[in-house]
Design a protein around this motif. Sequence first.
Motif, mmCIF file in Angstrom:
data_model
loop_
_atom_site.group_PDB
_atom_site.id
_atom_site.type_symbol
_atom_site.label_atom_id
_atom_site.label_comp_id
_atom_site.label_asym_id
_atom_site.label_seq_id
_atom_site.Cartn_x
_atom_site.Cartn_y
_atom_site.Cartn_z
ATOM 1 N N UNK A 164 0.831 -1.201 0.000
ATOM 2 C CA UNK A 164 0.000 0.000 0.000
ATOM 3 C C UNK A 164 0.867 1.253 0.000
ATOM 4 N N UNK A 165 1.993 1.205 0.698
ATOM 5 C CA UNK A 165 2.889 2.361 0.742
ATOM 6 C C UNK A 165 3.483 2.653 -0.631
ATOM 7 N N UNK A 166 3.829 1.600 -1.368
ATOM 8 C CA UNK A 166 4.377 1.791 -2.711
ATOM 9 C C UNK A 166 3.347 2.450 -3.630
ATOM 10 N N UNK A 167 2.101 2.007 -3.559
ATOM 11 C CA UNK A 167 1.060 2.624 -4.378
ATOM 12 C C UNK A 167 0.847 4.083 -3.979
ATOM 13 N N UNK A 168 0.854 4.333 -2.692
ATOM 14 C CA UNK A 168 0.640 5.697 -2.211
ATOM 15 C C UNK A 168 1.753 6.635 -2.677
ATOM 16 N N UNK A 169 2.981 6.136 -2.750
ATOM 17 C CA UNK A 169 4.114 6.969 -3.157
ATOM 18 C C UNK A 169 3.991 7.454 -4.595
ATOM 19 N N UNK A 170 3.207 6.730 -5.410
ATOM 20 C CA UNK A 170 3.049 7.096 -6.822
ATOM 21 C C UNK A 170 1.650 7.596 -7.145
ATOM 22 N N UNK A 171 0.846 7.870 -6.137
ATOM 23 C CA UNK A 171 -0.493 8.384 -6.366
ATOM 24 C C UNK A 171 -1.480 7.349 -6.854
ATOM 25 N N UNK A 172 -1.238 6.075 -6.559
ATOM 26 C CA UNK A 172 -2.105 4.998 -7.041
ATOM 27 C C UNK A 172 -3.092 4.514 -5.977
ATOM 28 N N UNK A 196 11.176 1.442 -5.357
ATOM 29 C CA UNK A 196 10.850 0.026 -5.306
ATOM 30 C C UNK A 196 9.698 -0.305 -6.249
ATOM 31 N N UNK A 197 8.655 0.529 -6.220
ATOM 32 C CA UNK A 197 7.507 0.316 -7.108
ATOM 33 C C UNK A 197 7.924 0.445 -8.568
ATOM 34 N N UNK A 198 8.705 1.452 -8.876
ATOM 35 C CA UNK A 198 9.095 1.687 -10.263
ATOM 36 C C UNK A 198 9.899 0.508 -10.814
ATOM 37 N N UNK A 199 10.768 -0.051 -9.984
ATOM 38 C CA UNK A 199 11.536 -1.228 -10.400
ATOM 39 C C UNK A 199 10.603 -2.403 -10.709
ATOM 40 N N UNK A 200 9.584 -2.604 -9.903
ATOM 41 C CA UNK A 200 8.633 -3.703 -10.134
ATOM 42 C C UNK A 200 7.807 -3.469 -11.399
ATOM 43 N N UNK A 201 7.473 -2.212 -11.660
ATOM 44 C CA UNK A 201 6.720 -1.904 -12.874
ATOM 45 C C UNK A 201 7.564 -2.156 -14.118
ATOM 46 N N UNK A 202 8.849 -1.838 -14.043
ATOM 47 C CA UNK A 202 9.737 -2.137 -15.164
ATOM 48 C C UNK A 202 9.852 -3.642 -15.381
ATOM 49 N N UNK A 203 9.880 -4.397 -14.278
ATOM 50 C CA UNK A 203 9.911 -5.861 -14.389
ATOM 51 C C UNK A 203 8.663 -6.370 -15.090
ATOM 52 N N UNK A 204 7.501 -5.828 -14.731
ATOM 53 C CA UNK A 204 6.247 -6.224 -15.371
ATOM 54 C C UNK A 204 6.266 -5.870 -16.860
ATOM 55 N N UNK A 205 6.726 -4.686 -17.189
ATOM 56 C CA UNK A 205 6.772 -4.264 -18.589
ATOM 57 C C UNK A 205 7.702 -5.154 -19.408
ATOM 58 N N UNK A 206 8.884 -5.445 -18.868
ATOM 59 C CA UNK A 206 9.834 -6.300 -19.586
ATOM 60 C C UNK A 206 9.288 -7.708 -19.763
ATOM 61 N N UNK A 207 8.567 -8.197 -18.759
ATOM 62 C CA UNK A 207 7.986 -9.538 -18.854
ATOM 63 C C UNK A 207 6.948 -9.589 -19.967
ATOM 64 N N UNK A 208 6.111 -8.561 -20.069
ATOM 65 C CA UNK A 208 5.112 -8.514 -21.139
ATOM 66 C C UNK A 208 5.789 -8.392 -22.496
ATOM 67 N N UNK A 209 6.820 -7.553 -22.581
ATOM 68 C CA UNK A 209 7.516 -7.357 -23.852
ATOM 69 C C UNK A 209 8.165 -8.654 -24.337
#
Length: 310
Positions: free
Chosen positions: A134-142, A164-177
């Motif tokens: 929840x803290x990670x989402x809050x840090x990015x306005x999510x 930390x959140x941004x790194x996980x989002x990049x992991x998700x994007x790379x996995x989809x790509x």
Amino acid sequence: MTGDQRHSIGIFSRDGETNYKWLINLLRTGMFQSVVEVILPIYVSSNSRSFTTGLSQSSFAIVYHTKTRGRLNIANVTDSLYDEELKDLSDHLGRSNVVVLLDDVEDGSDSNMRRILEEQRLDSYATEVILISEQEKESAGLSGSDPSFSQSPISAQMHDAYNSLYHKLLTLKDTIRNAPHSNAAHRYSSSSESSYGGRRTAPVPSVVTSTGGFRYPDDSSVRSSQRAGSDLRSDEERNLISENGSRNPNGSLNPTGSLNPTGSFPMPQINNNEQGKGKRNWRKDKVLWIIGGLIILLLVVLIIVLSVAL
């Protein structure tokens, strides 16, 4: 995945869409624009038809679960919620096209992720397990009812959580790509029965006809036509080639066994020995004619001289 190929992302969850509205909004941002074509929220219930329909329309799956339900019981544990669904997704889309996203966790660290991964053996079905706090989402306005991804931390105190959140989002994007973009999802029609809940999965047909009449060959048929050393000529043609000659580059047969550059009729061949012999005979005859002419000329001159002398 290559170039302009983008995925149809199916978000499979037993939770309501409002719980992962932040994820939907995030996948619609420019960050994921190059890898996401369409987003399909799919509610998982006892109704197998909704699941199979969603599966048939997806090329990549995100299994979403929030800790607010109580426990992170995804698969292979007591009262697990997604055993059959994960197996079906992995079987029909491929393990590399499945991600498990666990939301609202207290501990989103890599060590906690590895613990859940090992305890529930989720790597058997999914290529990545991502934990979001929840803290990670809050840090990015999510967080909240109108989540919107911020390009920077909303406060200096949340800098680490944002990174930390941004790194996980990049992991998700790379996995989809990197996920293969195949026709596997289309071969699982909405009329098929799901294997989860004790129901049998209908077999996937080797060839499926789309609405446009195009037929998708399965991998086995492609491999059989491209097997090493395969020869697609008929037996009769192969025998003709072996007995009378070879095939020229343009496809016509040359009975002499040599290549025919025109690709039509065989070219007549000239024996080099005979050709050389003919040239030598012609030269010999020419020399004899010259000698004979000189002899006749001398005889004529001699007769003239004698006539004058007498």
